[in-house]
Design a protein around this motif. Structure first.
Motif, mmCIF file in Angstrom:
data_model
loop_
_atom_site.group_PDB
_atom_site.id
_atom_site.type_symbol
_atom_site.label_atom_id
_atom_site.label_comp_id
_atom_site.label_asym_id
_atom_site.label_seq_id
_atom_site.Cartn_x
_atom_site.Cartn_y
_atom_site.Cartn_z
ATOM 1 N N GLU A 45 -18.454 -5.221 6.675
ATOM 2 C CA GLU A 45 -17.330 -4.824 5.836
ATOM 3 C C GLU A 45 -16.037 -5.354 6.449
ATOM 4 O O GLU A 45 -15.989 -5.701 7.619
ATOM 5 N N TYR A 46 -14.990 -5.401 5.618
ATOM 6 C CA TYR A 46 -13.703 -5.879 6.114
ATOM 7 C C TYR A 46 -12.575 -5.008 5.579
ATOM 8 O O TYR A 46 -12.713 -4.341 4.558
ATOM 9 N N LEU A 47 -11.464 -4.995 6.308
ATOM 10 C CA LEU A 47 -10.303 -4.176 5.964
ATOM 11 C C LEU A 47 -9.492 -4.789 4.825
ATOM 12 O O LEU A 47 -9.296 -6.003 4.776
ATOM 13 N N ASN A 48 -9.013 -3.920 3.946
ATOM 14 C CA ASN A 48 -8.067 -4.300 2.908
ATOM 15 C C ASN A 48 -7.011 -3.200 2.899
ATOM 16 O O ASN A 48 -7.265 -2.080 2.453
ATOM 17 N N ILE A 49 -5.810 -3.501 3.414
ATOM 18 C CA ILE A 49 -4.736 -2.508 3.524
ATOM 19 C C ILE A 49 -4.170 -2.230 2.135
ATOM 20 O O ILE A 49 -3.789 -3.137 1.405
ATOM 21 N N GLU A 50 -4.120 -0.955 1.790
ATOM 22 C CA GLU A 50 -3.591 -0.525 0.491
ATOM 23 C C GLU A 50 -2.119 -0.118 0.595
ATOM 24 O O GLU A 50 -1.345 -0.371 -0.311
ATOM 25 N N SER A 51 -1.765 0.554 1.694
ATOM 26 C CA SER A 51 -0.369 0.936 1.900
ATOM 27 C C SER A 51 -0.137 1.168 3.388
ATOM 28 O O SER A 51 -1.073 1.465 4.124
ATOM 29 N N ALA A 52 1.121 1.011 3.804
ATOM 30 C CA ALA A 52 1.499 1.273 5.190
ATOM 31 C C ALA A 52 2.961 1.698 5.210
ATOM 32 O O ALA A 52 3.796 1.135 4.499
ATOM 33 N N ARG A 53 3.253 2.716 6.022
ATOM 34 C CA ARG A 53 4.619 3.222 6.122
ATOM 35 C C ARG A 53 4.892 3.580 7.578
ATOM 36 O O ARG A 53 4.102 4.284 8.211
ATOM 37 N N TYR A 54 6.014 3.099 8.112
ATOM 38 C CA TYR A 54 6.466 3.436 9.463
ATOM 39 C C TYR A 54 7.867 4.007 9.306
ATOM 40 O O TYR A 54 8.778 3.326 8.846
ATOM 41 N N TRP A 55 8.045 5.273 9.661
ATOM 42 C CA TRP A 55 9.299 5.942 9.380
ATOM 43 C C TRP A 55 9.550 7.078 10.363
ATOM 44 O O TRP A 55 8.665 7.480 11.117
ATOM 45 N N ALA A 56 10.792 7.586 10.307
ATOM 46 C CA ALA A 56 11.205 8.728 11.130
ATOM 47 C C ALA A 56 11.316 9.933 10.202
ATOM 48 O O ALA A 56 12.286 10.057 9.458
#
Length: 195
Positions: A45-56
């Motif tokens: 299997e392989y990764l498929n990024i759907e969403s990413a958030r980096y926040w304070a």
């Protein structure tokens, strides 16, 4: 820009509803700063990024904003891999969108598989397996000649086994001496069981 916003909203709504947009289940990971986030899928299997958030989440008076390219950076780093790691320390992978405030990383992803007749190649994706390779396991035993019980160095007997561990023999018309040499001199080979 509008299409990208609509896609992001659709993925976020699907993530909140727990709906998978592709062939796998949406998985989510969320960790704080100064940690290592490890994402991985099962073999094949392989990764498929759907969403990413980096926040304070607790910034002073809400003055800090999200790291706007978190989705793009995470996708570029992790998509089409079996696993990946992201350092959440401020200033490392994402930079520092809000100096002095504690930050979080949230990633949603799907572990996808290739279709039948395809093979996954890391960082490339699913590749069609040529028909010749697909039938090779059935054809090879019929095409390959049987393994000969002879060695190329004229050595023979149990002290000089073949690659499979069985005792080697001499070519037809020759016999194996007590010293483990193939010879034409039958006097040297008058031992029971020697070929």
């Amino acid at each position: 820009m509008l299409v990208k916003m609509q896609m992001t909203m659709m993925m976020t709504l699907a993530m909140l509803a727990g709906i998978a947009l592709a062939d796998g289940e949406i998985l989510s990971e969320e960790i704080g700063e100064n940690l290592l986030l490890n994402l991985s899928c099962d073999d094949g299997e392989y990764l498929n990024i759907e969403s990413a958030r980096y926040w304070a989440p607790h910034s002073f008076m809400g003055l800090c904003t999200d790291q706007h390219d978190a989705f793009e950076k995470t996708s570029n780093h992790c998509n089409l891999k079996g696993s990946c790691s992201i350092n959440t320390s401020p200033g490392s992978f994402f930079g520092d969108p809000c100096w002095g405030a504690w930050k979080k990383l949230a990633v949603s992803y799907i572990c996808q598989t290739c279709d039948e007749g395809e093979l996954f190649v890391e960082r490339v994706g699913c590749q069609e397996v040529p028909a010749v390779i697909q039938v090779l396991p059935q054809v090879l035993p019929q095409v390959l000649p049987p393994v000969q019980p002879y060695r190329n160095d004229n050595r023979c007997g149990p002290k000089f086994p073949l690659g499979d561990g069985s005792a080697s023999q001499c070519n037809p018309g020759r016999c194996c001496s007590r010293q483990g040499r193939c010879t034409n001199k039958t006097k040297q080979c008058k031992v029971k069981g020697r070929k």
